[in-house]
Design a protein around this motif. Sequence first.
Motif, PDB file in Angstrom:
ATOM      1  N   PRO A 277       0.798  -1.233   0.000  1.00 13.40           N
ATOM      2  CA  PRO A 277       0.000   0.000   0.000  1.00 13.40           C
ATOM      3  C   PRO A 277       0.828   1.280   0.000  1.00 13.40           C
ATOM      4  O   PRO A 277       0.256   2.381   0.002  1.00 13.40           O
ATOM      5  N   PHE A 278       2.154   1.164  -0.003  1.00 17.02           N
ATOM      6  CA  PHE A 278       3.008   2.342   0.159  1.00 17.02           C
ATOM      7  C   PHE A 278       3.591   2.794  -1.189  1.00 17.02           C
ATOM      8  O   PHE A 278       4.057   1.982  -1.986  1.00 17.02           O
ATOM      9  N   GLN A 279       3.570   4.102  -1.401  1.00 10.93           N
ATOM     10  CA  GLN A 279       4.123   4.668  -2.621  1.00 10.93           C
ATOM     11  C   GLN A 279       5.633   4.419  -2.703  1.00 10.93           C
ATOM     12  O   GLN A 279       6.304   4.219  -1.686  1.00 10.93           O
ATOM     13  N   LEU A 280       6.162   4.460  -3.911  1.00 16.59           N
ATOM     14  CA  LEU A 280       7.592   4.202  -4.099  1.00 16.59           C
ATOM     15  C   LEU A 280       8.465   5.228  -3.393  1.00 16.59           C
ATOM     16  O   LEU A 280       9.635   4.962  -3.089  1.00 16.59           O
ATOM     17  N   THR A 281       7.900   6.405  -3.119  1.00 13.79           N
ATOM     18  CA  THR A 281       8.656   7.450  -2.421  1.00 13.79           C
ATOM     19  C   THR A 281       8.689   7.237  -0.909  1.00 13.79           C
ATOM     20  O   THR A 281       9.401   7.948  -0.195  1.00 13.79           O
ATOM     21  N   ASP A 282       7.940   6.264  -0.425  1.00 10.49           N
ATOM     22  CA  ASP A 282       7.869   5.967   1.011  1.00 10.49           C
ATOM     23  C   ASP A 282       8.832   4.827   1.335  1.00 10.49           C
ATOM     24  O   ASP A 282       8.773   3.768   0.714  1.00 10.49           O
ATOM     25  N   PRO A 283       9.761   5.028   2.304  1.00 12.53           N
ATOM     26  CA  PRO A 283      10.691   3.946   2.663  1.00 12.53           C
ATOM     27  C   PRO A 283       9.988   2.647   3.053  1.00 12.53           C
ATOM     28  O   PRO A 283      10.551   1.554   2.878  1.00 12.53           O
ATOM     29  N   LEU A 284       8.755   2.755   3.560  1.00 12.37           N
ATOM     30  CA  LEU A 284       8.024   1.551   3.941  1.00 12.37           C
ATOM     31  C   LEU A 284       7.649   0.683   2.743  1.00 12.37           C
ATOM     32  O   LEU A 284       7.357  -0.508   2.898  1.00 12.37           O
TER      33      LEU A 284
END
Length: 244
Positions: free
Chosen positions: A170-177
Amino acid sequence: MKKLIYILIVALLASSLASPSVFAKSDNAKESLVAVGDSIPFGLNLGQTNQNPAKTSYPYIIGKLADLRVRNLGVSGWQSAQLLEALKTDQKYRQAIIHSDYVAVTIGNNDLLAILREAAAESSGNQVLFQQLLGIKLNQSDVFANIEQIISEIRTLTDSPILLYNVYNPFQLTDPLHYVADYILPTINLSFTAFAFTNEDIFLADAYTAFGNQQALYVLPGDIHPTNAGQAKLAESGLNALGL
């Protein structure tokens, strides 16, 4: 003679009323899809108020494309234990499942997000500790035991095919998660694959592969829920899994 004819007519009527075919579902009646789970089948943040399931959520898209009646019982925020309890005790859920022709299940996402957030909070930015805590908490979680019981409970109510969704990133590519999730989700999703392969008439909808790394298209910005395009992709995965 008239009395004899009357008796015969009454007997024939009684016989026809007792016949199961009289009460059988019409050949022209639509089959039904019952969707249970969390905010994903509900379609959170796609409507104006979030008071009712969004008509663009994947159960309704499947219903439209496969000509099925839809009962959407997704509840935002639910974890696996809550769905299991509802299936055991809530007559609304039990009766819906009993009268279903297909059952779609999307659950476990909130359990896993809670684990992820707990590990992140307790590790205070220490990546090694974070990975350790994440592994420990996943091993201690009862999410997969709950999902197994959910499947078993559904099977006590119906032999309808079950469409089981695994977990997308569920996390965007810009999110470290995003990269943390991509590391752990393939292993987590093996459990969903095992449920499908070890139980009869369970069909796996591979949401993880369907979304891939296209979160910008399939996940709402600043959110973890599917866009309308994401819901359509989930519907496509479900239809392919069921062969509809």
